[in-house]
Scaffold this active site. Sequence first.
Site, PDB file in Angstrom:
ATOM      1  N   ASP A   1       0.841  -1.201   0.000  1.00 39.85           N
ATOM      2  CA  ASP A   1       0.000   0.000   0.000  1.00 39.85           C
ATOM      3  C   ASP A   1       0.874   1.247   0.000  1.00 39.85           C
ATOM      4  O   ASP A   1       2.064   1.200   0.346  1.00 39.85           O
ATOM      5  CB  ASP A   1      -0.970   0.018   1.200  1.00 39.85           C
ATOM      6  CG  ASP A   1      -0.260   0.100   2.547  1.00 39.85           C
ATOM      7  OD1 ASP A   1       0.784  -0.562   2.721  1.00 39.85           O
ATOM      8  OD2 ASP A   1      -0.748   0.829   3.436  1.00 39.85           O
TER       9      ASP A   1
ATOM     10  N   GLU B   1       0.042  -0.879   5.897  1.00 36.56           N
ATOM     11  CA  GLU B   1       1.109  -0.306   6.723  1.00 36.56           C
ATOM     12  C   GLU B   1       0.909   1.194   6.887  1.00 36.56           C
ATOM     13  O   GLU B   1       1.098   1.744   7.967  1.00 36.56           O
ATOM     14  CB  GLU B   1       2.479  -0.589   6.090  1.00 36.56           C
ATOM     15  CG  GLU B   1       3.663  -0.328   7.023  1.00 36.56           C
ATOM     16  CD  GLU B   1       4.154   1.108   7.033  1.00 36.56           C
ATOM     17  OE1 GLU B   1       4.905   1.459   7.950  1.00 36.56           O
ATOM     18  OE2 GLU B   1       3.783   1.902   6.141  1.00 36.56           O
TER      19      GLU B   1
HETATM   20  N1  BES Z   1       8.652   3.622   5.221  1.00 35.34           N
HETATM   21  C1  BES Z   1       7.973   4.302   6.262  1.00 35.34           C
HETATM   22  C2  BES Z   1       8.680   4.265   7.605  1.00 35.34           C
HETATM   23  C3  BES Z   1       9.933   5.063   7.661  1.00 35.34           C
HETATM   24  C4  BES Z   1       9.935   6.391   7.340  1.00 35.34           C
HETATM   25  C5  BES Z   1      11.085   4.465   8.079  1.00 35.34           C
HETATM   26  C6  BES Z   1      11.082   7.132   7.405  1.00 35.34           C
HETATM   27  C7  BES Z   1      12.246   5.197   8.153  1.00 35.34           C
HETATM   28  C8  BES Z   1      12.252   6.525   7.802  1.00 35.34           C
HETATM   29  C9  BES Z   1       6.593   3.710   6.445  1.00 35.34           C
HETATM   30  O1  BES Z   1       6.013   3.240   5.276  1.00 35.34           O
HETATM   31  C10 BES Z   1       5.704   4.805   7.001  1.00 35.34           C
HETATM   32  O2  BES Z   1       5.649   5.845   6.454  1.00 35.34           O
HETATM   33  N2  BES Z   1       5.032   4.542   8.089  1.00 35.34           N
HETATM   34  C11 BES Z   1       4.077   5.453   8.623  1.00 35.34           C
HETATM   35  C12 BES Z   1       3.285   4.703   9.653  1.00 35.34           C
HETATM   36  C13 BES Z   1       2.060   5.416  10.156  1.00 35.34           C
HETATM   37  C14 BES Z   1       1.119   5.788   9.054  1.00 35.34           C
HETATM   38  C15 BES Z   1       1.345   4.570  11.163  1.00 35.34           C
HETATM   39  C16 BES Z   1       4.760   6.669   9.241  1.00 35.34           C
HETATM   40  O3  BES Z   1       5.866   6.561   9.787  1.00 35.34           O
HETATM   41  O4  BES Z   1       4.178   7.737   9.129  1.00 35.34           O
HETATM   42 ZN    ZN Z   2       5.398   5.283   4.269  1.00 34.99          ZN
END
Ligand code: BES
Ligand code: ZN
Length: 453
Positions: A87, A152
């Site tokens: 997603d 995710e």
């Molecule tokens: N890939 C990211 C997580 C991430 C961002 C890891 C920057 C390292 C550096 C992941 O897909 C993401 O964006 N997660 C969301 C989760 C939230 C919507 C619950 C986030 O961090 O905002």
């Molecule tokens: Zn993300």
Amino acid sequence: MDASVSYVFENQSRFIEELIEFCKIPSISAKSEHRKDCRRAAQFVLDQLTGMGLEASLEETPGNPIILAKYTRGDDAPTLLIYGHYDVQPEEPLDLWHSSPFEPVVREGDLIARGASDDKGQIFAHIKAVETLLKTAGEIPVNIVFLIEGEEETASANLEEFIAANRERLEADVAVISDSSQYGPGMPAICYGLRGICGEEIRVEGAKQDLHSGSYGGAVPNPCNILCEIVAQLKDAKGRIAIPGFYDDVLPLEKWEREAFASLPWDDEKYRADLGLQALCGEEEYSTIERKWGRPTLDVNGVFGGYMGEGSKTIIPAWAGAKITMRLVPNQKPKTISRLFREYVAQLAPDAVKLTFLAAHGGGPVLVPRDARFMNEAVQALRFGFGRDPVFIREGGSIPIVSTMNEQLGVNTLLLGFGLPDDNAHGPNEKFNLKDFERGILTSMKLLQICGQ
Ligand code: BES
Ligand code: ZN
């Protein structure tokens, strides 16, 4: 390994074509109108995995399907659980994209599309690594479980239940996730820490409908004003979060870690200028890296309500709302923080309005011990794929399921980010460097090989 490396080079253009097909699917989990597209993306992943001979299944959930696939050796080789997500985040603001977010283009060696880096390109690197090893060596020295979900970006609520109900199918020695980034171009990294998250949405309601602000103004509560007053009291003038108890469980940064952060190349002035900012800000006693990786935050993601169209409209709005996320560090717990937030906000809201808390979401913070199993193998694999030794970093972002996997499955996670910090994840013109895609495939192949030795 030579034949496998040649296969990667020879098939790279096909790999890219397939990744482009993957990125064309607008699998935006936040928007219900894209439910079918999420299913199409799941099906795409399923077809890829079954196509290379893995035993794969589409697992239904109350939300978007989960794809589970296995490569089983049938001996006592270790098992690697490779997690990723199909997603993506919403594409807005559309006018800032130079090309359409779901019509991928290749420009100056980058693939530009929503999801190219976060996370379709990165999970695809692992998929192509497994394909390559199966096609060339015929076998892989480890067992593999692929767990690829479609929620995710909305905090993985259904995956959490799936894991609790399917522990034995997910048994593994280590989890491998590529959903973060390198420290910089040519600086591969192993990420050993992620911030957790606690997301809240509040709604303040006044009269049963919008009212004339002249006829009624002064005699009735204004939900927009009240919402702003509440939001203004969430942080003090110094930027410290004012929720009582918020910092109670915060694990302070240790001296060694502050020194390690300080030894990484960093330029505040460049960071400021690249972002088009007038100045940086944050907790006074901490460096920018410490603020991003090791300290908790509270940010308003959006405030809405009232008249937002062209020109003026003299009303007292019936309601107003705000979306807020708090990034958490070890040992803060999303549930506790949610409770503290709600208690505090409830006490800030005057009786004249009705306050509602919409569904919260969350994910715990993560710290992977530096001596976790296969950490050295991960170093070697990155060295092979990227031609450099990785640096150890933490990240400010969250991958909500990582703490759950640690608690429920007892596995540590190797966070091997193949993207770059300026990939514009979640923003316009998201990109993924195609050389990094190739380096990611080589890294994954090497890891799978050496973990089985
Ligand atoms: N890939 C990211 C997580 C991430 C961002 C890891 C920057 C390292 C550096 C992941 O897909 C993401 O964006 N997660 C969301 C989760 C939230 C919507 C619950 C986030 O961090 O905002
Ligand atoms: Zn993300």
